[in-house]
Design a protein around this motif. Structure first.
Motif, PDB file in Angstrom:
ATOM      1  N   ARG A  86       0.820  -1.208   0.000  1.00 34.31           N
ATOM      2  CA  ARG A  86       0.000   0.000   0.000  1.00 34.31           C
ATOM      3  C   ARG A  86       0.860   1.268   0.000  1.00 34.31           C
ATOM      4  N   PRO A  87       1.967   1.334   0.780  1.00 35.95           N
ATOM      5  CA  PRO A  87       2.779   2.560   0.740  1.00 35.95           C
ATOM      6  C   PRO A  87       3.545   2.749  -0.564  1.00 35.95           C
ATOM      7  N   PHE A  88       3.563   1.735  -1.438  1.00 33.66           N
ATOM      8  CA  PHE A  88       4.378   1.801  -2.642  1.00 33.66           C
ATOM      9  C   PHE A  88       3.526   1.882  -3.910  1.00 33.66           C
ATOM     10  N   GLY A  89       2.329   2.465  -3.806  1.00 35.38           N
ATOM     11  CA  GLY A  89       1.556   2.790  -5.005  1.00 35.38           C
ATOM     12  C   GLY A  89       0.360   1.925  -5.282  1.00 35.38           C
ATOM     13  N   VAL A  90       0.203   0.776  -4.613  1.00 32.44           N
ATOM     14  CA  VAL A  90      -0.973  -0.065  -4.824  1.00 32.44           C
ATOM     15  C   VAL A  90      -2.115   0.510  -3.996  1.00 32.44           C
ATOM     16  N   THR A  91      -3.163   0.969  -4.649  1.00 31.75           N
ATOM     17  CA  THR A  91      -4.243   1.670  -3.972  1.00 31.75           C
ATOM     18  C   THR A  91      -5.532   0.870  -4.058  1.00 31.75           C
ATOM     19  N   CYS A  92      -6.433   1.170  -3.142  1.00 32.82           N
ATOM     20  CA  CYS A  92      -7.761   0.539  -3.162  1.00 32.82           C
ATOM     21  C   CYS A  92      -8.812   1.482  -3.734  1.00 32.82           C
ATOM     22  N   THR A  93      -8.397   2.658  -4.228  1.00 29.71           N
ATOM     23  CA  THR A  93      -9.340   3.621  -4.792  1.00 29.71           C
ATOM     24  C   THR A  93      -9.815   3.139  -6.160  1.00 29.71           C
ATOM     25  N   PRO A  94     -11.116   2.953  -6.372  1.00 27.67           N
ATOM     26  CA  PRO A  94     -11.591   2.443  -7.663  1.00 27.67           C
ATOM     27  C   PRO A  94     -11.706   3.564  -8.703  1.00 27.67           C
ATOM     28  N   GLU A  95     -11.824   3.155  -9.946  1.00 23.00           N
ATOM     29  CA  GLU A  95     -12.134   4.065 -11.045  1.00 23.00           C
ATOM     30  C   GLU A  95     -13.630   3.942 -11.353  1.00 23.00           C
ATOM     31  N   THR A  96     -14.320   5.061 -11.379  1.00 23.27           N
ATOM     32  CA  THR A  96     -15.765   5.060 -11.581  1.00 23.27           C
ATOM     33  C   THR A  96     -16.084   5.617 -12.960  1.00 23.27           C
ATOM     34  N   THR A  97     -16.872   4.880 -13.728  1.00 26.47           N
ATOM     35  CA  THR A  97     -17.316   5.317 -15.051  1.00 26.47           C
ATOM     36  C   THR A  97     -18.840   5.307 -15.101  1.00 26.47           C
ATOM     37  N   THR A  98     -19.389   6.092 -15.989  1.00 25.63           N
ATOM     38  CA  THR A  98     -20.851   6.194 -16.161  1.00 25.63           C
ATOM     39  C   THR A  98     -21.210   5.809 -17.587  1.00 25.63           C
ATOM     40  N   HIS A  99     -22.191   4.949 -17.718  1.00 26.98           N
ATOM     41  CA  HIS A  99     -22.665   4.513 -19.033  1.00 26.98           C
ATOM     42  C   HIS A  99     -24.194   4.588 -19.059  1.00 26.98           C
ATOM     43  N   LYS A 100     -24.733   5.306 -20.016  1.00 31.00           N
ATOM     44  CA  LYS A 100     -26.179   5.418 -20.166  1.00 31.00           C
ATOM     45  C   LYS A 100     -26.681   4.271 -21.028  1.00 31.00           C
ATOM     46  N   LEU A 101     -27.565   3.463 -20.440  1.00 30.10           N
ATOM     47  CA  LEU A 101     -28.074   2.305 -21.157  1.00 30.10           C
ATOM     48  C   LEU A 101     -28.924   2.733 -22.343  1.00 30.10           C
ATOM     49  N   GLY A 102     -28.710   2.047 -23.470  1.00 31.66           N
ATOM     50  CA  GLY A 102     -29.495   2.307 -24.666  1.00 31.66           C
ATOM     51  C   GLY A 102     -30.411   1.145 -24.982  1.00 31.66           C
TER      52      GLY A 102
END
Length: 343
Positions: A86-102
């Motif tokens: 964890r102190p060396f760059g491995v994070t638990c913060t996720p990437e959040t994306t938004t997709h509008k369903l068609g």
């Protein structure tokens, strides 16, 4: 190391053809070799490298290592656990994306890298659509402004699809160029090795060291390669080996480069075999390593105290107990035991 993919319906099958589907990725794999992930880890003093064997050759995928230790070898750049990196760059913060369903988004696939390492997103979407038999209901064609807006959206999607295909083609061409470059480098290395072998054979012949051929022939025969030793004119054993058969190890047939590598090991060992009286080229060691891993203890296998103690005793006698022959880590740091730091 997981990915989310939407199955988008493109058109219904006509004339006996299957329906057309398109895969749309909703996430990006968090791999250490990604530029953004690598920069973050390096800024935090972590290391992103591939595992190397005893010969210094790279194996497997890129992994995250501690700055001054060869563990834990994490194959992902983001994780909830693995607090040691964890102190060396491995994070638990996720990437959040938004997709509008068609109206053409029919199903969603979530899977880990155990699937994506072997199948592409497009392959998975087509497989799911074929197995489920999913086909959306026809949507009535809109009129007026809605029809114009729909045509504009279709043109935009078509343009994006063309750009995606062009990028994939560029990546494929780049990969082919890298593979060709690697093949040329291997060929040059083989040529240099053959040249060194010829020079060593000539120097050995000029020096009158004809007796080393007998030990070398025995070592080659012990490795499973059938070789004949032609006699010199005076009846003495010479320094030339005539290869009459090439073995196959677990269905893998050794080629000229492997034989050249075995002869190079024989020359460098001065007639004595490199490992335990047997010459083993790199491909043979790779096959043996794969076979060893197939019969290893897998995650989830219950072990009693006696067997765990036996495993630790065996690992303590190894030169590199932290990784398997393929480079995968065999240990995972869980916690620091009380009193271990003072010890």
């Amino acid at each position: 190391d997981s990915r989310g993919v939407v199955g988008v319906f493109k058109s219904a099958g006509q004339g006996g053809k299957a329906a057309e589907w398109r895969a749309k990725d909703l996430s990006v794999d968090h791999k250490p070799e990604n530029d953004s992930e690598r920069r973050r880890i390096l800024m935090c003093k972590g290391r992103v490298e591939r595992t190397r064997n005893r010969q210094g050759q790279c194996m497997g995928c890129h992994r995250v290592w501690l700055p001054h230790a060869n563990y834990p070898g994490l194959a992902m750049s983001r994780a909830i656990g693995d607090t040691i990196v964890r102190p060396f760059g491995v994070t638990c913060t996720p990437e959040t994306t938004t997709h509008k369903l068609g109206s053409r988004d029919c199903f969603l696939v979530f899977a880990s890298d155990g699937v994506w390492e072997h199948l592409s997103s497009q392959d998975v979407v087509e497989l799911v659509a074929k197995q489920v038999g999913y086909e959306p209901e026809p949507v009535p064609a809109p009129q007026g402004k809605n029809a114009w807006h729909l045509r504009w959206q279709e043109q935009q999607e078509k343009r994006k699809e063309e750009q995606r295909l062009q990028q994939e083609e560029k990546r494929r061409q780049q990969q082919e160029r890298e593979e060709q470059k690697a093949a040329q480098q291997r060929q040059k290395a083989e040529q240099r090795l053959q040249q060194q072998q010829r020079q060593q054979q000539q120097s050995a012949g000029n020096g009158g060291e004809a007796g080393s051929g007998g030990d070398g022939g025995a070592a080659v025969a012990a490795s499973g390669v059938a070789a004949d030793e032609p006699e010199a004119e005076d009846g003495a054993v010479g320094t030339t080996l005539m290869l009459s058969a090439v073995p196959a190890v677990k269905g893998v047939t050794l080629g000229p480069a492997d034989v050249a590598e075995a002869l190079g090991q024989l020359v460098r060992s001065d007639g004595r075999a490199a490992v335990g009286g047997i010459i083993r080229p790199a491909r043979v060691r790779a096959v043996l390593a794969s076979r060893a891993c197939r019969y290893s203890i897998m995650i989830g296998t219950p072990l009693d105290h006696r067997r765990m103690r036996k495993i630790l005793d065996n690992l303590s006698g190894m030169v590199s107990p932290w990784n398997c022959p393929h480079g995968r880590p065999t240990m995972r740091h869980v916690c620091v035991l009380p009193g271990s730091e003072q010890a």
